[in-house]
Design a protein around this motif. Structure first.
Motif, PDB file in Angstrom:
ATOM      1  N   LYS A  44      -4.811  -1.247   3.295  1.00  0.00           N
ATOM      2  CA  LYS A  44      -5.589   0.677   2.308  1.00  0.00           C
ATOM      3  C   LYS A  44      -5.530   0.508   0.869  1.00  0.00           C
ATOM      4  CE  LYS A  44      -3.105   3.843   4.843  1.00  0.00           C
ATOM      5  NZ  LYS A  44      -2.306   4.827   5.399  1.00  0.00           N
ATOM      6  N   LYS A  45      -6.597   0.937   0.595  1.00  0.00           N
ATOM      7  CA  LYS A  45      -6.335   1.307  -1.082  1.00  0.00           C
ATOM      8  C   LYS A  45      -5.674   2.930  -1.116  1.00  0.00           C
ATOM      9  CE  LYS A  45     -10.961  -0.695  -1.322  1.00  0.00           C
ATOM     10  NZ  LYS A  45     -11.810  -0.958  -1.091  1.00  0.00           N
ATOM     11  N   ALA A  46      -5.466   2.855  -2.205  1.00  0.00           N
ATOM     12  CA  ALA A  46      -4.657   3.659  -3.130  1.00  0.00           C
ATOM     13  C   ALA A  46      -5.305   4.619  -3.877  1.00  0.00           C
ATOM     14  CB  ALA A  46      -3.851   3.705  -4.552  1.00  0.00           C
TER      15      ALA A  46
ATOM     16  N   THR B 149       2.133   2.182  -3.626  1.00  0.00           N
ATOM     17  CA  THR B 149       1.267   2.446  -4.109  1.00  0.00           C
ATOM     18  C   THR B 149       1.190   3.532  -4.199  1.00  0.00           C
ATOM     19  OG1 THR B 149       0.907   0.010  -4.648  1.00  0.00           O
ATOM     20  CG2 THR B 149      -1.134   1.612  -5.311  1.00  0.00           C
ATOM     21  N   ASP B 150       0.646   3.914  -2.485  1.00  0.00           N
ATOM     22  CA  ASP B 150       0.908   5.754  -2.588  1.00  0.00           C
ATOM     23  C   ASP B 150       1.773   6.479  -3.086  1.00  0.00           C
ATOM     24  OD1 ASP B 150      -0.969   4.662  -0.984  1.00  0.00           O
ATOM     25  OD2 ASP B 150      -1.276   4.785   0.508  1.00  0.00           O
TER      26      ASP B 150
ATOM     27  N   ARG C 156      -8.814  13.663  -1.772  1.00  0.00           N
ATOM     28  CA  ARG C 156      -7.555  12.586  -1.785  1.00  0.00           C
ATOM     29  C   ARG C 156      -6.783  12.729  -0.020  1.00  0.00           C
ATOM     30  NH1 ARG C 156      -3.346  10.891  -3.110  1.00  0.00           N
ATOM     31  NH2 ARG C 156      -3.495  12.202  -5.272  1.00  0.00           N
TER      32      ARG C 156
ATOM     33  N   SER D  61       0.604  -1.024   0.313  1.00  0.00           N
ATOM     34  CA  SER D  61       0.285   0.222  -0.495  1.00  0.00           C
ATOM     35  C   SER D  61       0.958   1.841  -0.171  1.00  0.00           C
ATOM     36  CB  SER D  61      -1.122  -0.273   1.247  1.00  0.00           C
ATOM     37  OG  SER D  61      -1.823   1.154   0.638  1.00  0.00           O
TER      38      SER D  61
ATOM     39  N   GLU E 184      -8.989   5.675   5.031  1.00  0.00           N
ATOM     40  CA  GLU E 184      -8.491   4.472   4.644  1.00  0.00           C
ATOM     41  C   GLU E 184      -7.262   4.979   6.179  1.00  0.00           C
ATOM     42  OE1 GLU E 184      -7.908   1.849   2.227  1.00  0.00           O
ATOM     43  OE2 GLU E 184      -9.605   3.357   1.484  1.00  0.00           O
TER      44      GLU E 184
ATOM     45  N   GLU F 236      -7.519   9.244   2.202  1.00  0.00           N
ATOM     46  CA  GLU F 236      -6.334   8.676   3.035  1.00  0.00           C
ATOM     47  C   GLU F 236      -7.301   9.303   4.295  1.00  0.00           C
ATOM     48  OE1 GLU F 236      -3.424  11.262   2.209  1.00  0.00           O
ATOM     49  OE2 GLU F 236      -2.949  10.055   0.171  1.00  0.00           O
TER      50      GLU F 236
ATOM     51  N   ASN G  19       1.761   6.521  -6.916  1.00  0.00           N
ATOM     52  CA  ASN G  19       0.762   7.253  -7.206  1.00  0.00           C
ATOM     53  C   ASN G  19       1.335   8.747  -7.105  1.00  0.00           C
ATOM     54  OD1 ASN G  19      -0.993   5.784  -8.051  1.00  0.00           O
ATOM     55  ND2 ASN G  19      -1.874   5.241  -6.021  1.00  0.00           N
ATOM     56  N   ARG G  20       1.457   9.251  -5.688  1.00  0.00           N
ATOM     57  CA  ARG G  20       2.499  10.884  -5.569  1.00  0.00           C
ATOM     58  C   ARG G  20       3.232  10.564  -6.516  1.00  0.00           C
ATOM     59  NH1 ARG G  20       0.121  12.621  -1.796  1.00  0.00           N
ATOM     60  NH2 ARG G  20      -0.429  11.860   0.547  1.00  0.00           N
TER      61      ARG G  20
ATOM     62  N   ASP H 294      -7.898   6.625  -6.581  1.00  0.00           N
ATOM     63  CA  ASP H 294      -7.363   7.133  -7.871  1.00  0.00           C
ATOM     64  C   ASP H 294      -7.963   8.666  -7.901  1.00  0.00           C
ATOM     65  OD1 ASP H 294      -7.954   6.876 -10.502  1.00  0.00           O
ATOM     66  OD2 ASP H 294      -9.246   5.428  -9.991  1.00  0.00           O
TER      67      ASP H 294
END
Length: 188
Positions: free
Chosen positions: A105-107, A12-13, A86, A9, A93, A90, A16-17, A109
């Protein structure tokens, strides 16, 4: 296994950042390039001789910049709404993960955020209408100015022809001939 999920997680975060930073940097680069193009165009206009061409070039640049500003406001609005979503996502989450230790935890989108920008589209259309009206008024004023000049010139010509005819009737044909001769000499 819980630690593996947390690492995935977090990874992935981070991805995404990084993706968002690249997108933000690309947007900023486009903005800087656009500003530089506008500055070059302004310098070109400043170097032009005064006159209608310079006035029209300045008007076109001002109109272009005005529409660019609306587009920038729109993009900033989208960015702020997305960032607010966002933060909410967050926080939710984190709350779910705190409540359930097995929760993965999901990322976030950013493409899942829907932002209504129709007000900016309306603003842009109204601005284009205003600019078209201003341009039409500008041309109408120029036309009126030249029509006034043409009307005055025709009036002076008519008065000259009447004065010339009256002079001929009064027997001043020699004076008329001399006047025509002088007029032809000055044209040559």
């Amino acid at each position: 296994q819980r630690q593996m999920c947390i690492r995935d997680s977090a990874y992935t975060d981070q991805l995404n950042r990084i993706k968002e930073l690249r997108k933000k940097n690309a947007s900023e680069r486009i903005r800087l390039d656009t500003d530089l193009e506008n500055q070059v165009e302004q310098a070109r206009i400043n170097a032009m001789e005064d006159g209608i061409d310079k006035e029209m070039a300045q008007r076109e640049l001002n109109n272009k910049i005005e529409l660019q500003d609306i587009e920038r406001q729109k993009q900033e609005y989208i960015r702020k709404i997305t960032e607010a979503q966002r933060q909410i996502f967050e926080a939710e989450e984190n709350a779910k993960a705190a409540k359930d230790k097995n929760y993965k935890k999901k990322a976030f989108d950013p493409s899942s955020v829907s932002v209504d920008t129709s007000m900016f589209d309306n603003m842009s259309e109204y601005t284009k209408q205003k600019q078209a009206n201003e341009t039409a008024n500008y041309y109408n004023n120029i036309l009126a100015k030249y029509q006034d000049y043409t009307t005055k010139r025709l009036s002076v010509e008519k008065k000259y022809q009447n004065d010339l005819a009256n002079l001929e009737k009064a027997g001043g044909t020699e004076a008329v001939s001399y006047t025509h001769l002088r007029a032809h000499e000055t044209k040559a």
